[in-house]
Enzyme design. Structure first.
Site, PDB file in Angstrom:
ATOM      1  N   GLY A  38      32.831  40.425  35.682  1.00  0.00           N
ATOM      2  CA  GLY A  38      32.529  41.190  34.702  1.00  0.00           C
ATOM      3  C   GLY A  38      32.898  42.740  35.098  1.00  0.00           C
ATOM      4  O   GLY A  38      32.405  43.005  36.203  1.00  0.00           O
ATOM      5  N   LYS A  39      33.593  43.294  34.440  1.00  0.00           N
ATOM      6  CA  LYS A  39      34.085  44.800  34.987  1.00  0.00           C
ATOM      7  C   LYS A  39      32.880  45.660  34.906  1.00  0.00           C
ATOM      8  O   LYS A  39      32.730  46.425  35.997  1.00  0.00           O
ATOM      9  CB  LYS A  39      35.067  45.376  33.931  1.00  0.00           C
ATOM     10  CG  LYS A  39      36.348  44.496  34.178  1.00  0.00           C
ATOM     11  CD  LYS A  39      37.385  45.395  33.092  1.00  0.00           C
ATOM     12  CE  LYS A  39      38.648  44.726  33.149  1.00  0.00           C
ATOM     13  NZ  LYS A  39      39.586  45.044  34.371  1.00  0.00           N
ATOM     14  N   GLY A  40      31.683  45.392  34.014  1.00  0.00           N
ATOM     15  CA  GLY A  40      30.525  46.134  34.150  1.00  0.00           C
ATOM     16  C   GLY A  40      29.792  46.081  35.386  1.00  0.00           C
ATOM     17  O   GLY A  40      29.448  46.979  36.256  1.00  0.00           O
ATOM     18  N   THR A 211      45.427  54.714  37.752  1.00  0.00           N
ATOM     19  CA  THR A 211      45.644  54.049  38.655  1.00  0.00           C
ATOM     20  C   THR A 211      46.878  53.367  38.652  1.00  0.00           C
ATOM     21  O   THR A 211      47.567  52.937  37.343  1.00  0.00           O
ATOM     22  CB  THR A 211      44.538  52.767  38.828  1.00  0.00           C
ATOM     23  OG1 THR A 211      44.260  52.129  37.885  1.00  0.00           O
ATOM     24  CG2 THR A 211      43.351  53.599  39.068  1.00  0.00           C
ATOM     25  N   ASP A 243      37.921  48.000  39.540  1.00  0.00           N
ATOM     26  CA  ASP A 243      36.325  48.211  39.715  1.00  0.00           C
ATOM     27  C   ASP A 243      35.909  48.604  40.982  1.00  0.00           C
ATOM     28  O   ASP A 243      34.966  49.844  40.782  1.00  0.00           O
ATOM     29  CB  ASP A 243      35.651  46.879  39.200  1.00  0.00           C
ATOM     30  CG  ASP A 243      36.034  46.359  37.949  1.00  0.00           C
ATOM     31  OD1 ASP A 243      36.555  47.064  36.970  1.00  0.00           O
ATOM     32  OD2 ASP A 243      36.068  44.852  37.891  1.00  0.00           O
TER      33      ASP A 243
END
Length: 291
Positions: A38-40, A211, A243
């Site tokens: 999960g990116k979070g 990016t 991330d």
């Protein structure tokens, strides 16, 4: 100052394949592993590894309690993680022989955020704190509005990008961290310099971090326009690289480093990340960056 990361928590199912599966094709996987993701959650882990106090807010299902415990062991504050009736969000990740990935995401508990959750999370923030957001939970538009009211600094990584993002109150964002795909969606431009210029015209008070994968990164604000090349490494798996960059870039920014140093730390950390398999498990610790 602390970072409150209101974001996704996923179970990643990672399959190593010769090439990405094509329509109608049945493809044998050379390897299969389960990782936290999960990116979070990945960004919270990167921040914790970089030595920053980070509180993760979000939701998991009963099948994801092990993910919460893992975050705790790493040093992430998990007091704002709730358990929902929905299953934990998960991702199906193909990694090809060149280390590139193709990902399918199922939101699950990540998409069960309600207004009371938003109020509770933002009540934990103080003026000057950083609120880190991605686009893998629901209610991001409401979160942006409430954060603006409370004087919280918002860092937004609009991934995965959707048409809906363009309707968010993006003037609430202090720092955008985007890639070229996200930049094109937000600006209709394809060239990095044009993406930067368009973002600055649309959001003149915001900082822009663009990016570029193996080409590096560009940073722009009202006073600076800087770029940093990526490092030449043997790529194994690019999952989690973005991330990792975000966590280490933001950590350096919070610690008062000059922008060029912040970019360098993000690039160095992501370069280590891509030499390892997995997402969260590939994120390096601070002592590895300083070697």
């Amino acid at each position: 100052m602390k970072v409150v990361n209101f974001g996704s928590i996923n179970i990643d199912h990672v399959y190593r394949v010769e090439h990405f599966v094509r329509p109608g094709e049945t493809l044998r996987s050379d390897d299969y592993k389960v990782f936290s993701g999960g990116k979070g959650a990945n960004q919270s882990i990167a921040l914790a590894h970089a030595g920053i106090q980070v509180v993760h807010a979000g939701k998991i299902g009963k099948d994801g309690v092990w993910l919460k415990h893992k975050l705790e062991r790493i040093g992430v504050d998990t007091d704002l993680i709730e358990t929902a009736e929905a299953p934990t969000g998960h991702a199906i990740i193909q990694v090809n022989k060149d280390g590139e990935n193709a990902i399918i995401i199922h939101g699950g508990a990540n998409e069960s955020i309600v207004d009371d959750d938003i109020q509770s999370v933002l009540d934990s923030c103080e003026v000057g704190d950083c609120l880190l957001l991605q686009n893998e939970i629901n209610g991001v538009d409401k979160i942006l509005i409430e954060a603006k009211k409370r004087g919280v600094r918002v860092i937004f990584n609009p991934a995965p990008v959707t048409e809906a993002v363009k309707r968010y109150p993006l003037d609430s964002v202090d720092t955008f961290i985007i890639n070229v795909v996200e930049g094109e969606m937000l600006t209709a431009e394809k060239e990095p310099k044009k993406i930067i210029a368009s973002m600055q015209t649309r959001y003149p008070m915001s900082k822009i971090v663009l990016t570029l994968g193996k080409e590096g990164v560009i940073y722009a604000d009202s006073e600076h326009l800087l770029s940093k090349k990526s490092l030449d490494v043997d790529v194994v798996d690019t999952t989690g690289a973005g991330d990792t960059f975000i966590g280490y870039f933001l950590a350096s920014l919070i610690n008062g480093e000059e922008i060029e140093k912040c970019l360098e730390m993000g690039v160095r950390a992501s370069a280590i990340c891509v030499t390892r398999r997995g997402a969260a498990d590939s994120i390096p610790k601070k002592e590895e960056i300083n070697m």
